[in-house]
Design an enzyme around this catalytic site. Structure first.
Site, short mmCIF file in Angstrom:
data_model
loop_
_atom_site.label_atom_id
_atom_site.label_comp_id
_atom_site.label_asym_id
_atom_site.label_seq_id
_atom_site.Cartn_x
_atom_site.Cartn_y
_atom_site.Cartn_z
N GLY A 2 -3.64 1.66 8.07
CA GLY A 2 -3.25 0.83 6.93
C GLY A 2 -3.57 1.46 5.59
N GLY A 62 -3.71 -7.34 6.86
CA GLY A 62 -2.99 -6.51 7.83
C GLY A 62 -3.54 -6.72 9.22
N ASP A 102 -6.44 1.84 4.30
CA ASP A 102 -7.60 2.73 4.46
C ASP A 102 -7.12 4.15 4.76
OD1 ASP A 102 -10.62 2.41 6.59
OD2 ASP A 102 -10.21 3.57 4.78
N ASP A 134 2.70 1.39 -3.36
CA ASP A 134 1.63 2.13 -2.68
C ASP A 134 0.45 2.23 -3.64
OD1 ASP A 134 1.45 5.52 -1.26
OD2 ASP A 134 -0.08 4.01 -1.66
N ILE A 135 -0.65 1.63 -3.29
CA ILE A 135 -1.82 1.55 -4.18
C ILE A 135 -2.34 2.94 -4.54
CG2 ILE A 135 -3.61 1.40 -2.39
CD1 ILE A 135 -4.88 -0.87 -4.12
N TYR A 154 -6.37 -7.23 10.16
CA TYR A 154 -7.42 -8.27 10.28
C TYR A 154 -6.83 -9.67 10.30
CZ TYR A 154 -11.31 -4.92 9.86
OH TYR A 154 -12.22 -3.91 10.08
N SER A 203 -7.66 -7.73 4.20
CA SER A 203 -7.67 -8.48 5.47
C SER A 203 -6.30 -9.01 5.89
CB SER A 203 -8.67 -9.65 5.45
OG SER A 203 -9.99 -9.17 5.52
#
Ligand code: APR
Length: 172
Positions: free
Chosen positions: A29, A116, A31, A7-8, A118, A114
């Site tokens: 996601g 996920g 974000d 997890d970032i 996207y 991108s």
């Protein structure tokens, strides 16, 4: 450069990169995860930025995150590959590293932008991410640590394969 799976939002780096949308007002996601961990102040700071173009990136404080900053990058939606998607994705990584140079940051963590909702193909995106980062690092002398923080072993393997192609081991 190194690849991790996790997890970032838990990483203690100078800047976390968010896979944002053009509104910069949050989403799902990574974000959603970053905004949840950073707290409501992040959205207020983003609101003042008046959005962000696809392929570009903007920087804010990290708020309640361990990371000092969040770099909000807006990746392209995949439309089959003939709409400039590769260049726009590369521009996200280059723009984020450019902000690290401007703010003299020493460490950055990227999600797989991108990859996920996207729908950018993972192998193609990983190759662009690594190649662009290797090139952009030449313009960011203060940047000593780059982490590709993947959310699955499969995504991590693609980034490691891309790095192997550059002869850059995890220790680099
Ligand atoms: N830490 C690290 N990586 C994560 C995390 C997390 N906590 N959560 C998700 N990911 C991974 C996903 O598994 C994917 O590999 O981040 C990558 C990017 O996926 P998305 O978050 O869906 O981002 P993207 O494909 O760029 O789409 C952006 O989604 O959330 C919305 O507001 C956002 O509209 C924007 C769009």
């Amino acid at each position: 450069m190194e690849v991790v799976v996790g997890d970032i939002t838990t990483l203690n780096v100078d800047a976390l990169v968010n896979a944002a949308n053009t509104s910069l007002l949050g989403g799902g996601g990574v974000d959603g995860a970053i905004h949840r961990a950073a707290g409501p102040e992040l959205k207020e700071e983003c609101r003042a930025l008046n959005g962000c173009a696809t392929g570009d990136a903007k920087i804010t404080r990290g708020c309640r995150l361990r990371a000092k900053h969040v770099i909000h990058a807006v990746g392209p939606v995949w439309h089959g590959g003939s709409h400039g998607e590769d260049e726009l994705l590369a521009s996200c990584y280059a723009s984020a590293i450019g902000l690290c140079a401007e703010h003299r940051l020493a460490s950055i963590a990227f999600p797989a932008i991108s990859n996920g909702v996207y729908h950018f193909p993972g192998d193609r995106a990983a190759g662009i991410a690594v190649a662009t980062t290797v090139e952009a690092l030449q313009t960011a002398p203060t940047l000593k640590r780059v982490i590709f923080c993947c959310f699955s072993d499969a995504s991590a393997a693609l980034h490691e394969q891309a790095m192997a192609g550059f002869g850059t081991s995890c220790a680099d």
